[in-house]
Design an enzyme around this catalytic site. Structure first.
Site, PDB file in Angstrom:
ATOM      1  N   ASP A  39       0.814  -1.216   0.000  1.00 18.19           N
ATOM      2  CA  ASP A  39       0.000   0.000   0.000  1.00 18.19           C
ATOM      3  C   ASP A  39       0.849   1.269   0.000  1.00 18.19           C
ATOM      4  O   ASP A  39       0.351   2.345  -0.361  1.00 18.19           O
ATOM      5  CB  ASP A  39      -0.927   0.014   1.215  1.00 18.19           C
ATOM      6  CG  ASP A  39      -2.083  -0.980   1.064  1.00 18.19           C
ATOM      7  OD1 ASP A  39      -2.116  -1.702   0.051  1.00 18.19           O
ATOM      8  OD2 ASP A  39      -2.940  -1.035   1.966  1.00 18.19           O
ATOM      9  N   GLN A 224       3.124 -20.833  -1.687  1.00 16.34           N
ATOM     10  CA  GLN A 224       2.705 -21.753  -0.641  1.00 16.34           C
ATOM     11  C   GLN A 224       1.373 -21.294  -0.063  1.00 16.34           C
ATOM     12  O   GLN A 224       1.178 -20.116   0.248  1.00 16.34           O
ATOM     13  CB  GLN A 224       3.754 -21.795   0.469  1.00 16.34           C
ATOM     14  CG  GLN A 224       5.156 -21.995  -0.050  1.00 16.34           C
ATOM     15  CD  GLN A 224       5.876 -23.147   0.604  1.00 16.34           C
ATOM     16  OE1 GLN A 224       5.263 -24.057   1.144  1.00 16.34           O
ATOM     17  NE2 GLN A 224       7.181 -23.127   0.545  1.00 16.34           N
TER      18      GLN A 224
END
Length: 260
Positions: A39, A224
């Site tokens: 962000d 993952q």
């Protein structure tokens, strides 16, 4: 492993999937660790695209990918947080921690044992490598391929549309370069979820982001996830999983364990 001063751990998933909560917990559990937020690479609001009459903060075009690439290069080369980034993300609230103190203490003890004399974590620590946790809603998609290539460990968090919507709509808002942003009505339904679904369909069977993950795609891209655990896994379980993955990957990347 290349001569990197830091290992970058990507933590990605839909907005409100628990990325920032997990990153802050991991920072407190592993030593020599800092957080970088996707962000903090937003373009100025006036440069953001508009979709369905709403400013779109949740797409690749809203992020300065070259700046993120530069930050990752700096981190790999120096092992430190880029001083040219004025982070605002830690000013945002994420609510009460959903993980009980006992579960956090258990993971701290687990890592402390791994760092003990004669244990692999001790050798990882002795290497002097730091850990950067990159928390971002859009790290695993072809639109940001250069960023994905700069991640050493990739964790992907799953969430249902209903939970993501509920958590996002409960947030106060977000600190921005210009001041403060509060989601307008309908923002999740019109912007957040459709963008997430479009960007991440490639990771799921038949493109259904609430369905089953494609294990072959995850494996090929080194991503993952808690495959087979379903959506909306509680954060205590997710934390235990993430700690285990990071320890194992640090052993592989720093010590060469498990490499052929």
């Amino acid at each position: 492993m290349e001569d990197k001063k830091a290992i970058v751990v990507g933590i990605s998933g839909c907005s409100s999937s628990g990325k920032t909560t997990l990153a802050r917990l991991l920072r407190d559990i592993f030593s020599n660790t800092f957080i970088l937020h996707e962000d903090d690479f937003y373009k100025p609001e006036e440069q953001l695209p508009v979709k369905d009459g709403l400013v779109d903060w949740d797409c690749a075009e809203a992020i300065s990918v070259p700046d993120m690439e530069a930050a990752l290069r700096h981190i790999h080369q120096t092992g430190t947080f880029p001083t040219f980034i004025a982070s605002k993300e830690d000013q945002n609230t994420i609510g009460a921690c959903p993980v009980p103190d006992s579960a956090i203490s258990a993971q701290k003890a687990r890592v402390a044992s791994w760092l003990g004399p004669g244990q692999p974590g001790r050798a990882v620590l002795a290497s002097g490598v730091n850990i950067c946790l990159l928390d971002g809603f859009l790290l695993y998609t072809p639109a940001v391929a250069p960023v994905m290539a700069g991640l050493d460990i990739k964790l992907f968090l799953l969430v249902s549309r209903s939970k993501a919507t509920r958590r996002r709509e409960a947030r106060d808002g977000y600190v921005t370069l210009e001041g403060f942003w509060k989601d307008p009505p309908g923002y999740v339904d019109h912007i957040v979820w459709p963008n997430y679904a479009e960007s991440h369909a490639w990771l799921f069977e038949e493109g259904d982001v609430e369905g089953r993950l494609r294990k072959d795609v995850l494996r090929e891209n080194g991503i993952q996830a808690q495959v087979g655990s379903g959506l909306d896994v509680d954060m205590s379980t997710t934390l235990e999983w993430a700690v285990g993955v990071i320890m194992g990957e640090l052993e592989r990347l720093v010590l060469g364990k498990g490499e052929s």
